[in-house]
Write a protein that holds these residues in place. Structure first.
Motif, PDB file in Angstrom:
ATOM      1  N   CYS A 172       0.846  -1.200   0.000  1.00  0.00           N
ATOM      2  CA  CYS A 172       0.000   0.000   0.000  1.00  0.00           C
ATOM      3  C   CYS A 172       0.877   1.243   0.000  1.00  0.00           C
ATOM      4  CB  CYS A 172      -0.917  -0.018   1.218  1.00  0.00           C
ATOM      5  SG  CYS A 172      -2.147   1.294   1.212  1.00  0.00           S
TER       6      CYS A 172
ATOM      7  N   TYR B 290      -4.252   6.452  -0.593  1.00  0.00           N
ATOM      8  CA  TYR B 290      -3.508   5.200  -0.485  1.00  0.00           C
ATOM      9  C   TYR B 290      -3.934   4.268  -1.611  1.00  0.00           C
ATOM     10  CZ  TYR B 290      -2.002   6.823   4.076  1.00  0.00           C
ATOM     11  OH  TYR B 290      -1.442   7.562   5.093  1.00  0.00           O
TER      12      TYR B 290
ATOM     13  N   LEU C 246      -3.428   0.391  -3.379  1.00  0.00           N
ATOM     14  CA  LEU C 246      -2.974  -0.987  -3.226  1.00  0.00           C
ATOM     15  C   LEU C 246      -3.802  -1.892  -4.132  1.00  0.00           C
ATOM     16  CD1 LEU C 246      -4.300  -2.448   0.171  1.00  0.00           C
ATOM     17  CD2 LEU C 246      -5.309  -0.478  -0.950  1.00  0.00           C
TER      18      LEU C 246
ATOM     19  N   GLY D 175      -6.869  -1.171   3.099  1.00  0.00           N
ATOM     20  CA  GLY D 175      -6.540   0.206   2.777  1.00  0.00           C
ATOM     21  C   GLY D 175      -7.350   1.193   3.586  1.00  0.00           C
TER      22      GLY D 175
END
Length: 343
Positions: A131, A142, A144, A164
């Protein structure tokens, strides 16, 4: 506040101790409640320590390692043969509760393999994910997964959304983070089977605030307000590397133009520095390997001193926010909701 201890692999990254040591010392100077244990090979580490005199800081400990992990080393080979490496030792310090988090700029695959072996994965996590914070108009979001899992299932993308969300929220007092799926279009009909099925799972999860699809070109524009962007590791890694390349080239070209004969007005130079500080990749360095039972942060291999400083800061923030435990609690809560919900 009790002292937080970070385990630092000094041999990871392109520059090794020459970047890690001064960045760590600067971080300790700014954060008196943090201590570090730095792991590295004696010859290289001693040469660097002699230049920076860390003995003046009692919170800087050194432990020597006989090996290091090369950037091109196969993860499975590193797992078998590098149990005396600085990376293994740093992760082991976390496993032994001597440190609260590990930071390394080294081989990502080896780091993940060793972390899974030494630290373990949260019981309900299918696969850990990388992440990464990304710059945006309204701060950072963020994203991911950024490369740990090139092939994913819809269930795994749903797990990434929950993981996340935990990282973005930091504490239960914060507002519920918004979640978006990276896609080739924003319409519900766009995308492949994986993305569409993941969207169905995430949108039906009442604990998540689903914002729909987001296209790559809007990630940094603020056109779609999302705190967390979810994708598989193949798409995420390609997007991240393309964005970093564009950002570096734009910054480089802007500075070249301002440095041309005739010079530039002071206000233009000041503006250029502001833009550089907002979009320089080093300022958003430090990817959390979410889904593990302890905090592990991957610094970019090419990070400079400032970049590694921010990797240390991200590790400290994740450890203080108890991210691993909260990820486990989030997934356990979802399983409980499913067990007691309608069938």
């Amino acid at each position: 506040m009790s002292r937080l201890t970070l385990a630092v692999d000094a041999m990871g990254g392109d520059a090794g101790p020459s970047v890690v040591v001064p960045a760590t010392l600067r971080y300790l100077g700014d954060n008196p409640d943090v201590g570090v244990i730095v792991f590295g090979e004696r010859r290289q580490l001693d040469a660097c320590l002699a230049r920076h005199q860390p003995e003046a800081i009692s919170r800087f400990q050194v432990e020597y390692a006989a090996q290091s992990v090369a950037d091109d080393e196969v993860p499975s080979a590193a797992l078998r043969n590098k149990k005396k490496s600085s990376l293994w030792a740093a992760l082991a310090a976390v496993a032994e509760r001597r440190a609260d988090a590990c930071v390394s700029g080294g081989n990502t695959g080896a780091m993940m393999a060793m972390a899974i072996k030494l630290l373990g994965v949260e019981s309900l996590v299918d696969r850990p994910a990388i992440c990464t914070p990304l710059p945006g108009v309204n701060g950072c979001c963020y994203a991911l997964d950024m490369g740990a899992n090139v092939d994913c299932t819809p269930v795994q993308l749903h797990q990434f959304a929950r993981m996340g969300s935990v990282l973005a929220q930091r504490s239960s007092a914060d507002r519920k983070p918004s979640i978006a799926l990276l896609n080739v279009g924003t319409e519900k009909t766009k995308g492949n089977k994986l993305v569409k099925q993941a969207a169905e799972l995430i949108s039906k999860d009442a604990s998540l605030s689903y914002a729909g699809f987001v296209e790559p070109d809007r990630l940094f524009s603020g056109a779609v307000e999302a705190d967390v962007v979810v994708c598989d590791g193949f798409v995420g890694n390609m997007t991240l590397k393309a964005a970093e390349g564009v950002a570096r080239r734009m910054i480089q070209r802007m500075l070249e133009v301002l440095d041309e004969p005739g010079g530039a007005e002071p206000q233009w130079l000041q503006t250029a520095q502001v833009i550089r500080s907002e979009f320089e990749p080093a300022g958003f360095n430090g990817a959390v390997l979410v889904g593990l039972r302890h905090v592990v942060v991957k610094s970019h291999g090419s990070a400079d001193e400032n970049g590694f400083y921010w990797a240390l800061e991200n590790a400290a923030m994740a450890a203080r926010a108890s991210v691993p435990g909260r990820v486990g609690n989030s997934l356990a809560a979802y399983r409980a909701e499913r067990a007691h919900g309608p069938h």
